[in-house]
Design a protein around this motif. Structure first.
Motif, PDB file in Angstrom:
ATOM      1  N   SER A  25       0.935  -1.178  -0.088  1.00  0.00           N
ATOM      2  CA  SER A  25      -0.059   0.076  -0.032  1.00  0.00           C
ATOM      3  C   SER A  25       1.159   1.269   0.069  1.00  0.00           C
ATOM      4  O   SER A  25       0.628   2.242  -0.752  1.00  0.00           O
ATOM      5  N   LEU A  26       2.111   1.193   0.685  1.00  0.00           N
ATOM      6  CA  LEU A  26       3.070   2.444   0.565  1.00  0.00           C
ATOM      7  C   LEU A  26       3.602   2.470  -0.516  1.00  0.00           C
ATOM      8  O   LEU A  26       3.965   3.411  -1.240  1.00  0.00           O
ATOM      9  N   LEU A  27       4.259   1.458  -1.194  1.00  0.00           N
ATOM     10  CA  LEU A  27       4.857   1.469  -2.423  1.00  0.00           C
ATOM     11  C   LEU A  27       3.947   1.776  -3.354  1.00  0.00           C
ATOM     12  O   LEU A  27       4.496   2.361  -4.506  1.00  0.00           O
ATOM     13  N   SER A  28       2.720   1.478  -3.451  1.00  0.00           N
ATOM     14  CA  SER A  28       1.860   1.934  -4.517  1.00  0.00           C
ATOM     15  C   SER A  28       1.678   3.557  -4.915  1.00  0.00           C
ATOM     16  O   SER A  28       1.273   3.910  -5.722  1.00  0.00           O
ATOM     17  N   HIS A  29       2.324   4.400  -3.760  1.00  0.00           N
ATOM     18  CA  HIS A  29       2.311   5.807  -3.859  1.00  0.00           C
ATOM     19  C   HIS A  29       3.424   6.052  -4.740  1.00  0.00           C
ATOM     20  O   HIS A  29       3.603   7.232  -5.269  1.00  0.00           O
ATOM     21  N   LEU A  30       4.545   5.286  -5.100  1.00  0.00           N
ATOM     22  CA  LEU A  30       5.553   5.492  -5.978  1.00  0.00           C
ATOM     23  C   LEU A  30       5.345   5.943  -7.172  1.00  0.00           C
ATOM     24  O   LEU A  30       4.504   5.024  -7.718  1.00  0.00           O
ATOM     25  N   LYS A  31       6.078   6.718  -7.752  1.00  0.00           N
ATOM     26  CA  LYS A  31       5.756   6.675  -9.534  1.00  0.00           C
ATOM     27  C   LYS A  31       6.776   5.759 -10.285  1.00  0.00           C
ATOM     28  O   LYS A  31       8.094   5.469  -9.630  1.00  0.00           O
ATOM     29  N   GLY A  32       6.333   5.148 -11.070  1.00  0.00           N
ATOM     30  CA  GLY A  32       7.067   4.035 -11.888  1.00  0.00           C
ATOM     31  C   GLY A  32       6.973   2.834 -11.358  1.00  0.00           C
ATOM     32  O   GLY A  32       6.103   2.358 -10.394  1.00  0.00           O
ATOM     33  N   ASN A  33       7.772   1.924 -12.077  1.00  0.00           N
ATOM     34  CA  ASN A  33       7.578   0.470 -11.433  1.00  0.00           C
ATOM     35  C   ASN A  33       8.512   0.032 -10.361  1.00  0.00           C
ATOM     36  O   ASN A  33       9.240   0.935 -10.131  1.00  0.00           O
ATOM     37  N   VAL A  34       8.172  -0.737  -9.675  1.00  0.00           N
ATOM     38  CA  VAL A  34       8.936  -1.183  -8.445  1.00  0.00           C
ATOM     39  C   VAL A  34       9.122  -2.642  -8.336  1.00  0.00           C
ATOM     40  O   VAL A  34       8.429  -3.469  -8.648  1.00  0.00           O
ATOM     41  N   GLY A  38       9.235 -11.490  -3.484  1.00  0.00           N
ATOM     42  CA  GLY A  38       8.035 -11.986  -2.751  1.00  0.00           C
ATOM     43  C   GLY A  38       7.975 -13.123  -2.653  1.00  0.00           C
ATOM     44  O   GLY A  38       8.640 -13.972  -3.160  1.00  0.00           O
ATOM     45  N   THR A  39       6.714 -13.757  -2.340  1.00  0.00           N
ATOM     46  CA  THR A  39       6.174 -15.127  -2.356  1.00  0.00           C
ATOM     47  C   THR A  39       4.795 -14.910  -3.111  1.00  0.00           C
ATOM     48  O   THR A  39       4.133 -14.023  -3.602  1.00  0.00           O
ATOM     49  N   LYS A  40       3.992 -16.126  -3.257  1.00  0.00           N
ATOM     50  CA  LYS A  40       2.806 -16.210  -3.862  1.00  0.00           C
ATOM     51  C   LYS A  40       1.914 -15.436  -2.983  1.00  0.00           C
ATOM     52  O   LYS A  40       0.939 -14.720  -3.657  1.00  0.00           O
ATOM     53  N   HIS A  41       2.062 -15.100  -1.809  1.00  0.00           N
ATOM     54  CA  HIS A  41       0.947 -14.208  -0.815  1.00  0.00           C
ATOM     55  C   HIS A  41       1.303 -12.842  -1.392  1.00  0.00           C
ATOM     56  O   HIS A  41       0.327 -12.343  -1.348  1.00  0.00           O
ATOM     57  N   THR A  42       2.491 -12.489  -1.864  1.00  0.00           N
ATOM     58  CA  THR A  42       2.616 -11.008  -2.224  1.00  0.00           C
ATOM     59  C   THR A  42       1.926 -10.676  -3.385  1.00  0.00           C
ATOM     60  O   THR A  42       1.508  -9.933  -3.614  1.00  0.00           O
ATOM     61  N   LYS A  43       1.999 -11.792  -4.443  1.00  0.00           N
ATOM     62  CA  LYS A  43       1.487 -11.579  -5.613  1.00  0.00           C
ATOM     63  C   LYS A  43      -0.140 -11.707  -5.421  1.00  0.00           C
ATOM     64  O   LYS A  43      -0.749 -10.650  -6.054  1.00  0.00           O
ATOM     65  N   ASN A  44      -0.808 -12.440  -4.416  1.00  0.00           N
ATOM     66  CA  ASN A  44      -1.965 -12.530  -4.199  1.00  0.00           C
ATOM     67  C   ASN A  44      -2.560 -11.087  -3.607  1.00  0.00           C
ATOM     68  O   ASN A  44      -3.934 -10.566  -3.704  1.00  0.00           O
ATOM     69  N   VAL A  45      -2.043 -10.479  -2.645  1.00  0.00           N
ATOM     70  CA  VAL A  45      -2.073  -9.231  -2.024  1.00  0.00           C
ATOM     71  C   VAL A  45      -2.052  -8.264  -3.011  1.00  0.00           C
ATOM     72  O   VAL A  45      -3.236  -7.426  -2.940  1.00  0.00           O
ATOM     73  N   ALA A  46      -1.225  -8.009  -3.934  1.00  0.00           N
ATOM     74  CA  ALA A  46      -1.063  -7.053  -5.070  1.00  0.00           C
ATOM     75  C   ALA A  46      -2.220  -7.094  -5.712  1.00  0.00           C
ATOM     76  O   ALA A  46      -3.046  -6.071  -6.223  1.00  0.00           O
ATOM     77  N   ASN A  47      -2.828  -8.360  -6.295  1.00  0.00           N
ATOM     78  CA  ASN A  47      -4.084  -8.677  -6.879  1.00  0.00           C
ATOM     79  C   ASN A  47      -5.355  -8.175  -6.172  1.00  0.00           C
ATOM     80  O   ASN A  47      -6.348  -7.565  -6.710  1.00  0.00           O
ATOM     81  N   ILE A  48      -5.181  -8.619  -4.968  1.00  0.00           N
ATOM     82  CA  ILE A  48      -6.579  -8.126  -4.054  1.00  0.00           C
ATOM     83  C   ILE A  48      -6.709  -6.498  -3.906  1.00  0.00           C
ATOM     84  O   ILE A  48      -7.736  -6.273  -4.076  1.00  0.00           O
ATOM     85  N   ILE A  49      -5.557  -5.844  -3.893  1.00  0.00           N
ATOM     86  CA  ILE A  49      -5.853  -4.179  -3.804  1.00  0.00           C
ATOM     87  C   ILE A  49      -5.494  -3.643  -5.194  1.00  0.00           C
ATOM     88  O   ILE A  49      -5.426  -2.438  -5.269  1.00  0.00           O
ATOM     89  N   ASP A  50      -5.696  -4.446  -6.211  1.00  0.00           N
ATOM     90  CA  ASP A  50      -5.722  -4.031  -7.404  1.00  0.00           C
ATOM     91  C   ASP A  50      -4.351  -3.162  -7.768  1.00  0.00           C
ATOM     92  O   ASP A  50      -4.500  -2.315  -8.534  1.00  0.00           O
ATOM     93  N   VAL A  51      -3.067  -3.689  -7.288  1.00  0.00           N
ATOM     94  CA  VAL A  51      -1.787  -2.808  -7.747  1.00  0.00           C
ATOM     95  C   VAL A  51      -1.219  -3.935  -8.628  1.00  0.00           C
ATOM     96  O   VAL A  51      -0.338  -4.750  -7.996  1.00  0.00           O
ATOM     97  N   ASN A  52      -1.271  -3.644  -9.953  1.00  0.00           N
ATOM     98  CA  ASN A  52      -0.580  -4.707 -10.797  1.00  0.00           C
ATOM     99  C   ASN A  52       0.637  -4.229 -11.505  1.00  0.00           C
ATOM    100  O   ASN A  52       1.095  -4.891 -12.584  1.00  0.00           O
ATOM    101  N   ARG A  53       1.024  -3.075 -11.324  1.00  0.00           N
ATOM    102  CA  ARG A  53       2.302  -2.527 -11.862  1.00  0.00           C
ATOM    103  C   ARG A  53       3.771  -2.992 -11.326  1.00  0.00           C
ATOM    104  O   ARG A  53       4.741  -2.522 -11.636  1.00  0.00           O
ATOM    105  N   PHE A  54       3.413  -3.727 -10.232  1.00  0.00           N
ATOM    106  CA  PHE A  54       4.899  -4.204  -9.406  1.00  0.00           C
ATOM    107  C   PHE A  54       5.283  -5.355 -10.391  1.00  0.00           C
ATOM    108  O   PHE A  54       4.466  -6.094 -10.978  1.00  0.00           O
ATOM    109  N   ASN A  55       6.500  -5.099 -10.567  1.00  0.00           N
ATOM    110  CA  ASN A  55       7.370  -6.502 -10.856  1.00  0.00           C
ATOM    111  C   ASN A  55       7.514  -7.200  -9.885  1.00  0.00           C
ATOM    112  O   ASN A  55       8.762  -7.175  -9.246  1.00  0.00           O
ATOM    113  N   ILE A  56       6.961  -8.339  -9.475  1.00  0.00           N
ATOM    114  CA  ILE A  56       6.950  -9.201  -8.294  1.00  0.00           C
ATOM    115  C   ILE A  56       7.809 -10.633  -8.705  1.00  0.00           C
ATOM    116  O   ILE A  56       7.127 -11.352  -9.346  1.00  0.00           O
TER     117      ILE A  56
END
Length: 293
Positions: A25-34, A38-56
């Motif tokens: 949620s904090l990283l989502s404020h950054l501009k550009g890709n991040v 992570g783990t499969k859990h990290t990927k799932n959380v990103a999907n749950i909060i609809d933040v899909n621009r991270f390269n996990i």
């Protein structure tokens, strides 16, 4: 001519769902890709909060052994440490940003020629991680406070369980909580993953079990408030701007969403104090209920 070495910076998000949610949620404020390790859990959380621009980069299926030595054992921890270090070397990563600062950071990075960013725990998990991310990525992050609105709350979602048994709301305290909210005619939705609180099925307006995190996310968005122990769902409700109230079985307000401590949106269960009386007093102090109960 000396060859320029590119800086590869990755955020390390390998811990529990709640930790992942706070960090993402904090990283989502950054501009550009991040870049995130992570783990499969990290990927799932990103999907749950609809933040899909991270390269996990999914390095582990579950929380790695070095963060769960008690359950997975020392051998698993050692294997996962070597796996992590091998990934860092093979991908020429030279800057790592960690969620926490502890002995694991030393074990994971000892002897590696990399820059390390890890938060110093000072005030609040959100604020401390935000400062660390700002330092690492050279961007400002605005951390919102939890909402203080109590007057228009009618529909309350409750989830009494976490992955840590000691944090769960006891059946006795759960009965008192439902009794108080029912007296004031709140609409109560009870989410019970394990079907272990089914005794309260007929005392609430909706009883839901065997559901997914995506379904619970929809329930949170549909409600006015969320009550529960310190868990992933508390932070998910805060992320979606809902009023949250936390029931602690021990003092650990460092992990409250920002502003909750000042708003007194929590209670710490004590064997020396009647939970029901304490909860009524707390609800009245914050303006959630009025009059006699």
């Amino acid at each position: 001519m000396k060859k320029e070495v590119l800086s590869v910076k990755s955020y390390v998000a390998l811990q529990a769902l709640g930790d992942n949610l706070i960090s993402l949620s904090l990283l989502s404020h950054l501009k550009g890709n991040v870049e995130i390790i992570g783990t499969k859990h990290t990927k799932n959380v990103a999907n749950i909060i609809d933040v899909n621009r991270f390269n996990i980069s999914v390095l582990f299926d579950d929380i790695p052994g070095f963060y769960d030595i008690k359950n997975k054992g020392l051998l698993s921890a050692i294997k996962d440490i070597f796996k992590f270090r091998k990934f860092i070397k093979n991908n020429h990563i030279n800057e790592l940003v960690f969620e926490k600062k502890d002995f694991r950071v030393f074990l994971l990075t000892f002897g590696l020629k990399i820059n390390i960013f890890s938060p110093i725990e000072l005030t609040n998990v959100y604020l401390d991680r935000a400062r660390n991310i700002e330092s690492a990525f050279h961007q400002k992050i605005k951390v919102k406070n939890c909402i203080e609105q109590h007057k228009n709350i009618r529909k309350i979602l409750i989830s009494p369980v976490t992955r840590i048994l000691e944090k769960n709301i006891t059946h006795e305290d759960m009965g008192d909580l439902i009794n108080i909210l029912s007296h004031y005619d709140f609409t109560i939705v009870l989410v019970d993953y394990s079907n272990s609180y089914s005794v309260f099925r007929d005392q609430v307006d909706s009883y839901i079990t065997g559901t997914s995190l995506i379904d619970v996310k929809k329930l949170i968005i549909d409600c006015d408030a969320f009550i529960g122990p310190d868990s992933f769902l508390i932070h998910l409700a805060y992320f979606y701007g809902k009023f949250v109230y936390v029931i602690f079985n021990k003092y650990s307000v460092y992990f409250l969403p920002p502003g909750c401590e000042e708003c007194k949106n929590f209670i710490i269960v004590s064997a020396n104090i009647s939970f029901k009386k304490y909860l009524i007093s707390s609800f009245k102090d914050i303006g959630l209920i009025e009059g006699k109960c």
